[in-house]
Design a protein around this motif. Structure first.
Motif, PDB file in Angstrom:
ATOM      1  N   SER A   1       0.836  -1.201   0.000  1.00 17.07           N
ATOM      2  CA  SER A   1       0.000   0.000   0.000  1.00 17.07           C
ATOM      3  C   SER A   1       0.872   1.253   0.000  1.00 17.07           C
ATOM      4  O   SER A   1       0.522   2.270  -0.584  1.00 17.07           O
ATOM      5  CB  SER A   1      -0.972  -0.001   1.178  1.00 17.07           C
ATOM      6  OG  SER A   1      -0.289   0.358   2.333  1.00 17.07           O
TER       7      SER A   1
ATOM      8  N   LEU B   1       1.916   1.803  -3.596  1.00 18.34           N
ATOM      9  CA  LEU B   1       0.815   2.371  -4.375  1.00 18.34           C
ATOM     10  C   LEU B   1       0.631   3.853  -4.068  1.00 18.34           C
ATOM     11  O   LEU B   1       0.438   4.673  -4.955  1.00 18.34           O
ATOM     12  CB  LEU B   1      -0.480   1.623  -4.071  1.00 18.34           C
ATOM     13  CG  LEU B   1      -0.591   0.227  -4.673  1.00 18.34           C
ATOM     14  CD1 LEU B   1      -1.945  -0.386  -4.334  1.00 18.34           C
ATOM     15  CD2 LEU B   1      -0.409   0.270  -6.197  1.00 18.34           C
ATOM     16  N   LYS B   2       0.758   4.156  -2.752  1.00 19.77           N
ATOM     17  CA  LYS B   2       0.577   5.536  -2.328  1.00 19.77           C
ATOM     18  C   LYS B   2       1.653   6.422  -2.959  1.00 19.77           C
ATOM     19  O   LYS B   2       1.379   7.522  -3.440  1.00 19.77           O
ATOM     20  CB  LYS B   2       0.680   5.609  -0.795  1.00 19.77           C
ATOM     21  CG  LYS B   2      -0.066   6.773  -0.200  1.00 19.77           C
ATOM     22  CD  LYS B   2      -0.158   6.593   1.291  1.00 19.77           C
ATOM     23  CE  LYS B   2       0.143   7.886   2.001  1.00 19.77           C
ATOM     24  NZ  LYS B   2       0.457   7.716   3.408  1.00 19.77           N
ATOM     25  N   GLU B   3       2.875   5.902  -2.976  1.00 19.78           N
ATOM     26  CA  GLU B   3       3.973   6.676  -3.544  1.00 19.78           C
ATOM     27  C   GLU B   3       3.733   6.926  -5.030  1.00 19.78           C
ATOM     28  O   GLU B   3       3.929   8.042  -5.527  1.00 19.78           O
ATOM     29  CB  GLU B   3       5.308   5.957  -3.334  1.00 19.78           C
ATOM     30  CG  GLU B   3       6.474   6.818  -3.746  1.00 19.78           C
ATOM     31  CD  GLU B   3       7.823   6.166  -3.535  1.00 19.78           C
ATOM     32  OE1 GLU B   3       8.269   6.101  -2.379  1.00 19.78           O
ATOM     33  OE2 GLU B   3       8.427   5.726  -4.541  1.00 19.78           O
ATOM     34  N   GLU B   4       3.285   5.882  -5.723  1.00 20.80           N
ATOM     35  CA  GLU B   4       3.028   6.036  -7.163  1.00 20.80           C
ATOM     36  C   GLU B   4       1.965   7.105  -7.401  1.00 20.80           C
ATOM     37  O   GLU B   4       2.076   7.921  -8.322  1.00 20.80           O
ATOM     38  CB  GLU B   4       2.588   4.697  -7.777  1.00 20.80           C
ATOM     39  CG  GLU B   4       3.781   3.803  -8.075  1.00 20.80           C
ATOM     40  CD  GLU B   4       3.394   2.395  -8.495  1.00 20.80           C
ATOM     41  OE1 GLU B   4       2.184   2.136  -8.686  1.00 20.80           O
ATOM     42  OE2 GLU B   4       4.302   1.554  -8.606  1.00 20.80           O
ATOM     43  N   GLN B   5       0.956   7.101  -6.528  1.00 20.42           N
ATOM     44  CA  GLN B   5      -0.119   8.079  -6.677  1.00 20.42           C
ATOM     45  C   GLN B   5       0.397   9.497  -6.417  1.00 20.42           C
ATOM     46  O   GLN B   5       0.087  10.429  -7.154  1.00 20.42           O
ATOM     47  CB  GLN B   5      -1.206   7.730  -5.669  1.00 20.42           C
ATOM     48  CG  GLN B   5      -2.525   8.377  -6.004  1.00 20.42           C
ATOM     49  CD  GLN B   5      -3.525   8.123  -4.888  1.00 20.42           C
ATOM     50  OE1 GLN B   5      -3.351   7.241  -4.041  1.00 20.42           O
ATOM     51  NE2 GLN B   5      -4.578   8.925  -4.893  1.00 20.42           N
ATOM     52  N   MET B   6       1.212   9.631  -5.377  1.00 19.35           N
ATOM     53  CA  MET B   6       1.742  10.969  -5.050  1.00 19.35           C
ATOM     54  C   MET B   6       2.644  11.481  -6.173  1.00 19.35           C
ATOM     55  O   MET B   6       2.631  12.665  -6.498  1.00 19.35           O
ATOM     56  CB  MET B   6       2.509  10.925  -3.730  1.00 19.35           C
ATOM     57  CG  MET B   6       1.583  10.785  -2.535  1.00 19.35           C
ATOM     58  SD  MET B   6       2.345  11.302  -1.001  1.00 19.35           S
ATOM     59  CE  MET B   6       3.477   9.994  -0.685  1.00 19.35           C
TER      60      MET B   6
ATOM     61  N   ALA C   1       2.272  10.989  -9.190  1.00 21.40           N
ATOM     62  CA  ALA C   1       1.430  11.441 -10.301  1.00 21.40           C
ATOM     63  C   ALA C   1       0.750  12.777 -10.004  1.00 21.40           C
ATOM     64  O   ALA C   1       0.288  13.450 -10.906  1.00 21.40           O
ATOM     65  CB  ALA C   1       0.391  10.375 -10.607  1.00 21.40           C
ATOM     66  N   GLU C   2       0.699  13.154  -8.701  1.00 18.54           N
ATOM     67  CA  GLU C   2      -0.068  14.358  -8.353  1.00 18.54           C
ATOM     68  C   GLU C   2       0.764  15.519  -7.821  1.00 18.54           C
ATOM     69  O   GLU C   2       0.414  16.680  -8.022  1.00 18.54           O
ATOM     70  CB  GLU C   2      -1.103  13.999  -7.271  1.00 18.54           C
ATOM     71  CG  GLU C   2      -2.204  13.116  -7.800  1.00 18.54           C
ATOM     72  CD  GLU C   2      -3.083  12.579  -6.671  1.00 18.54           C
ATOM     73  OE1 GLU C   2      -2.825  12.941  -5.495  1.00 18.54           O
ATOM     74  OE2 GLU C   2      -3.986  11.800  -6.985  1.00 18.54           O
TER      75      GLU C   2
ATOM     76  N   HIS D   1       3.641  18.712  -0.297  1.00 18.31           N
ATOM     77  CA  HIS D   1       2.178  18.785  -0.248  1.00 18.31           C
ATOM     78  C   HIS D   1       1.721  20.236  -0.343  1.00 18.31           C
ATOM     79  O   HIS D   1       2.523  21.161  -0.175  1.00 18.31           O
ATOM     80  CB  HIS D   1       1.676  18.152   1.051  1.00 18.31           C
ATOM     81  CG  HIS D   1       1.956  16.683   1.088  1.00 18.31           C
ATOM     82  ND1 HIS D   1       1.071  15.754   0.609  1.00 18.31           N
ATOM     83  CD2 HIS D   1       3.042  15.988   1.517  1.00 18.31           C
ATOM     84  CE1 HIS D   1       1.603  14.546   0.757  1.00 18.31           C
ATOM     85  NE2 HIS D   1       2.795  14.662   1.305  1.00 18.31           N
TER      86      HIS D   1
END
Ligand SMILES: Nc1ncnc2c1ncn2[C@@H]1O[C@H](COP(=O)(O)OP(=O)(O)O)[C@@H](O)[C@H]1O
Ligand SMILES: [Mg+2]
Length: 1077
Positions: A466, A469-474, A476-477, A499
């Motif tokens: 998890s 996954l969180k890192e991949e999402q961050m 991207a954003e 952030h």
């Protein structure tokens, strides 16, 4: 079906499968000793040329044919040596890069060996051995940057052996799995740095490292994490995590990955339930430390010489391999020094023990690394003799449990016996108790149900997954900082996300920080990032050190996508902006460590010498300058670290890198060999030392050691004698000034104020000098003695003086008035340096220094020396505690009037002081013989001159007796009778003087022109990549050329004018002479 398995401590596996031939095998293991094909296999792989080698226009000295690898000696191309290995891999050229960045052969006939090819030969052999139950090891050996990590872990699409072996292993597990066979994979990863083991799968770094213990069946690392994996993705995540931890550690703890060994261990277990049979294999994949620092030959002597052998593990590996190789060829070997280092202890089975082992030696193709490559190949040659004894590790599962229980009963009885006998072997009791505890833990582990352990491992993995996954999402954003490390393997491993709102950066102490950095020079509260409206603004707190694109920032600064950010002294980050700012064409890999460092160097160190940036170094850059620039950018961050450590430890020492001879020239005006040096300045006493590069890198290791000790124990080891920050003071070379000798060839006196220029081309002082041609009695010659053709001096005696009269604006003394300076120079290759007296505490002073020189018979060689050479005035800095220098007159011959004799053929003979007396005596007698010959020749010359003289006198007599003839013209002027000459000043003589005067004026005006021309040649545009800069540069240059043209015109015009006047006057006089009175 899941294939998680128990997380058994590593000891268990050593217990089951790692035993050395001389160990007593207490467990009921069935072993099949296989001796066939057991010699250590050796491969050699040659990588492509790197940037430094290309910039230096290095030549390829390696060729490969079949299993032969041939190396050419670049200094003697007839000298080649061929080595034969099990595999020779050519990966230097004939390749292309596909869209995914994968290097592939460029055609069917290409010789290029890809990563996949290496895996198919070496990796598949490892897998086969593992399935058969053998232990297998691959070492990658070679100097830093030779491709060890490229081979082992790989970069991007060019996956290395570790991921490829593991992926193939899981693929095969999938195919083979059945009710009967179950397969378990455990992964562990550690590094050995400075003889300390750190677990790379653990975020917590253990002060002084994990303990290495010796169990009954070999050495093992206590408390090392061994993580069960059920699929490749999971293992890949662990590998990434290990590399990330290693990267964080190198920045936080100021360590250098090239000096550490990375060991990846894959424990593979096969359980065949219906046969009660277990097979084990330990796969060790070892990325060794760079081999380059092991050689000490040629290094400058230093009181810390032992620091060179700093990597004990690597030195011991070499010794173990040598001993095993000697043993294999039948030499008597007393013992193999496995125990002498951590690496050889832990990998003793891989060398001469129970393992199928492959060593891959990585080399560079470039001539500049000939010595290094040769020593690597010799190392590999020794290794191939080694014989191992690989065994299949098979055991009965149920039996294991019973054996462990039995073992514990036995151990307890032994302790009871010791206690009863009142035996004082406390140590032995301790060891036995420890073994019982370990055994019990293993028993408990084994008795836990498989299901339970699977569940534990699954939970751990889910948590980790998890996070991924969180890192991949961050990514991207959010915008983020991406770490850049000196070691390409560690670059891009760490990301710090920014952030929305405020993000703080600093060391944790006290206040909680969002981004916690522990690197050198990071303050508790270092900086604040504000992300608002798709903009990120960075602001340093309290003048904390932050550089953006090489330039220090002091106030708020809005970050741009792909900005290079240096926080503290050695934390390098690339700023990756908001998703909308990113572009598919962003070349993130371009911003590597070299890029950061060259940006720094261009701004801080190399001054006006422009060489380009990162991968885009100028193509036509002088190879010597390219070499020095690469070395300079490599040392810049090291110097920044040393400075930071000095500050944190309160050592009061500042280090400054410098390029020796960056702009200096020799006596002929040719560039001197450039070299990196480090100035070491004591902030309090202002004393300065100069260290060569080698000395600095060695001392830096010791400084790092002290710093690590400080971090771990809070104290600095007691060291007055052992202080690596400092040495005794010496005199320093501050700068040099050139005084061209050409005027002497025309017997023209010369006086000038010359600038003493330091290595960077900046003025250190102004020295006023005079070069005076004089008479034998020491009186300066008048203008009448000026000659038009220097060849007229041939064979004649010449006297001249070198005077130093003034020295102004000495920066060295301006910096600290307790210092002094001394000026020294060499003349015509004389074996001694001449020194003017030292002057202390005064930055502007008059001087009364005169040195007289005399040459009895001017030779063509001496004339050419005068025409092409300068006297280089060396300005030396003196400081308290160092000795002044004195001229060694014992090494030069003096004439009767005290002048230094120039024409005895000392030239190039006395370049060094003879070492031993025998050599000295024979040299002296040789010189004596030569002098005797010289005297004989001179006598001959004298005789013939005398007879010539007599002839000439007679001729003169005869001419005098002739009636005067107006037609007799010599040298363009009419010959006057002796009587005439005695009565009036000869126009012939005065014309020459006038010509000489005109020439002298012209000569002096040309000095300025020459200086402008040199300046024009040297100046480069500040940034050749920018049109604006180029345009500005071109304008400026045009103007300079115009000015130069005008100056040249005016000089030549003046000369023409002067000569025309002289000729006119001469003609008038001639007319006067022939016209009747
Ligand atoms: N066979 C190869 N093909 C292409 N590039 C290579 C090869 N070997 C090494 N390199 C490149 O050389 C550089 C240094 O390699 P690296 O493996 O990091 O060296 P080491 O680990 O020995 O210090 C890396 O940028 C890598 O991409
Ligand atoms: Mg590496």
């Amino acid at each position: 079906m899941n294939y998680f398995t128990v997380q058994l401590p590593l000891l268990f596996f050593h217990l089951c499968c790692v035993f050395k031939s001389n160990c007593k095998i207490s467990l009921n293991l069935r072993s099949f000793i296989m001796f066939n094909g057991n010699s250590l296999k050796v491969a050699v792989r040659v990588r492509p040329f790197n940037q430094r080698e290309k910039a230096m226009r290095s030549k390829c000295i390696i060729s490969m044919a079949g299993n032969n690898c041939t190396i050419l000696d670049p200094k003697d191309l007839q000298n080649k040596r061929t080595f034969t290995f099990d595999y020779c891999y050519w990966s230097t050229d004939e390749y292309i890069e596909n869209d995914q960045g994968v290097f592939l052969p460029n055609g069917p006939h290409s010789r290029y060996i890809s990563q996949e090819h290496v895996f198919n030969e070496l990796g598949r052999a490892v897998l086969e051995n593992a399935w058969n139950g053998y232990n297998a090891t691959i070492f990658s050996y070679g100097q830093t940057g030779s491709g060890k990590s490229y081979l082992m872990t790989g970069y991007g699409g060019n996956k290395g052996l570790v991921p490829m072996i593991c992926e193939a292993l899981f693929q095969e597990i999938k195919q083979r799995q059945s009710k009967d066979g179950q397969f378990y994979v455990y992964f562990s990863m550690f590094e050995i740095y400075n003889e300390q083991v750190q677990d790379l799968l653990s975020k917590v770094r253990k002060p002084n490292g994990l303990r290495v213990r010796e169990g009954r069946h070999g050495f093992y690392v206590e408390c090392l994490k061994s993580v069960p994996c059920s699929n490749f993705k999971q293992l890949e995540a662990l590998l990434d995590q290990g590399i990330r931890n290693r990267s964080v550690a190198t920045t936080n703890w100021n360590t250098t990955s090239s000096r550490s060994h990375m060991v990846i261990n894959i424990h593979f277990q096969q359980v065949f339930a219906n046969q009660f049979m277990t097979k084990h294999s330990e796969i060790n994949l070892v990325d060794l430390a760079g081999s380059e620092r092991q050689r000490s030959a040629g290094a400058a002597p230093d009181r810390f010489n032992e620091a060179r052998a700093i990597n004990l593990s690597l030195t011991t590996l070499g010794n173990v391999i040598s001993s095993l190789s000697d043993k294999a060829v039948g030499k008597r070997v007393q013992y193999i020094p496995y125990r002498n280092s951590i690496l050889t202890r832990l990998l003793s089975t891989a060398l001469g023990g129970n393992s199928k082992t492959i060593m891959v030696t990585m080399i560079s193709p470039a001539d500049i690394y000939y010595d290094e490559t040769m020593s690597t190949l010799r190392f590999a040659e020794r290794a191939k003799n080694i014989q191992n004894r690989a065994v299949i590790n098979e055991s009965l599962t149920e039996q294991l449990l019973m054996d462990l229980k039995e073992d514990n009963t036995g151990l307890r009885a032994r302790i009871a016996d010791l206690e009863k006998a009142g035996d004082v072997h406390i140590d032995e009791q301790e060891v036995l108790k420890k073994l019982i505890v370990d055994n019990e833990r293993q028993l408990k582990d084994m008795q836990k149900s498989w299901q339970q352990k699977l569940e534990e491992a699954r939970r751990e993995w889910e948590q980790q997954y998890s996070c991924i996954l969180k890192e991949e999402q961050m990514m991207a954003e959010l915008p983020y900082f991406l770490n850049v490390n000196e070691d390409p393997q560690l670059s891009g491993a760490v990301k710090h996300f920014i952030h929305h709102g405020i993000t703080t950066i600093g060391r944790t102490a006290g206040l909680q920080q969002d981004i916690v950095l522990k690197g050198l020079g990071i303050l508790d509260q270092h900086a604040v990032l504000t992300s608002h409206d798709h903009k990120v603004v960075l602001e340093p707190i309290n003048k904390a050190r932050i550089l953006i694109n090489g330039v220090p920032v002091l106030t708020k600064h809005q970050l741009q996508h792909l900005d290079r950010v240096i926080i503290g002294s050695c934390s390098f980050y690339l700023y990756v902006g908001f998703p909308h700012e990113r572009n598919d064409r962003d070349k993130i890999h371009k911003y590597n460590y070299e890029f950061f460092a060259s940006e720094l160097a261009s701004i801080e160190g190399f001054g006006k010498v422009n060489v380009g940036m990162g991968e885009e170094l100028k193509e036509n850059l002088d190879p010597d300058l390219a070499r020095i620039f690469h070395d300079f950018i490599a040392i810049m961050p090291m110097v920044a670290q040393a400075n930071q450590i000095s500050e944190e430890l309160n050592k009061g020492v500042i280090f400054e890198p410098e390029v020796k001879n960056l702009t200096s020239t020799d006596a002929k005006g040719e560039g001197l060999e450039k070299e990196i040096i480090v100035k070491v300045i004591n902030k309090v006493t202002k004393q300065v030392e100069i260290w060569p590069l080698d000395k600095f890198t060695d001392r830096k290791l010791l400084i790092e050691g002290i710093y690590q000790h400080f971090l771990e124990n809070g104290t600095i080891p007691n060291m007055v004698e052992q202080d690596p920050f400092w040495d005794s003071v010496e005199i320093l070379h501050l700068g040099s000034a050139h005084v061209w000798l050409e005027t002497l060839a025309y017997c023209i006196a010369y006086e000038d104020q010359v600038e003493a220029i330091n290595y960077r081309g900046k003025e250190e002082a102004i020295i006023q000098i005079r070069l005076l041609p004089c008479s034998p009695s020491g009186n300066p010659l008048r203008e009448e003695s000026v000659i038009v053709d220097p060849d007229d001096l041939l064979g004649k005696r010449m006297d001249f003086q070198m005077q130093i009269t003034l020295c102004l604006g000495v920066k060295w003394i301006q910096g600290n008035s307790s210092r002094g300076v001394q000026i020294g120079f060499m003349m015509y290759g004389l074996p001694a340096m001449f020194y003017a007296p030292a002057v202390w505490n005064n930055a502007n002073f008059e001087m009364d220094y005169t040195m007289c020189f005399m040459i009895q018979h001017v030779t063509a060689d001496f004339l050419s020396y005068l025409k092409t050479h300068a006297v280089v005035l060396e300005l030396w800095g003196l400081q308290e505690g160092c000795q002044e220098m004195e001229t060694e007159f014992a090494h030069v011959a003096l004439a009767g009037n005290g002048s230094v004799l120039l024409d005895l053929c000392y030239k190039n003979q006395w370049t060094s002081v003879p070492q031993d007396s025998e050599k000295c005596r024979s040299k002296l007698s040789e010189q004596l013989k030569m002098l005797e010959e010289e005297i004989e020749n001179l006598k001959d010359a004298n005789r013939s001159l005398k007879s010539e003289n007599i002839k000439m006198q007679r001729e003169l007599e005869r001419l005098r007796n002739l009636p005067s003839s107006p037609g007799l013209v010599t040298n363009g002027g009419p010959m006057k009778s002796a009587n005439d000459r005695s009565n009036q000043k000869s126009p012939f003589l005065s014309w020459d003087a006038e010509f000489a005067k005109a020439l002298k004026t012209f000569y002096f005006s040309m000095i300025g022109v020459r200086a402008r021309l040199i300046h024009l040649k040297e100046v480069r545009p500040l940034d050749e990549g920018r049109i604006l800069c180029l345009r500005y540069f071109a304008n400026e240059r045009n103007q300079l050329i115009e000015e130069l043209g005008e100056e040249l015109e005016s000089c030549v015009g003046k000369l023409k004018n002067d000569i025309a006047k002289i000729i006119k006057r001469k003609k008038e006089l001639q007319i006067d002479a022939v016209s009747p009175p």
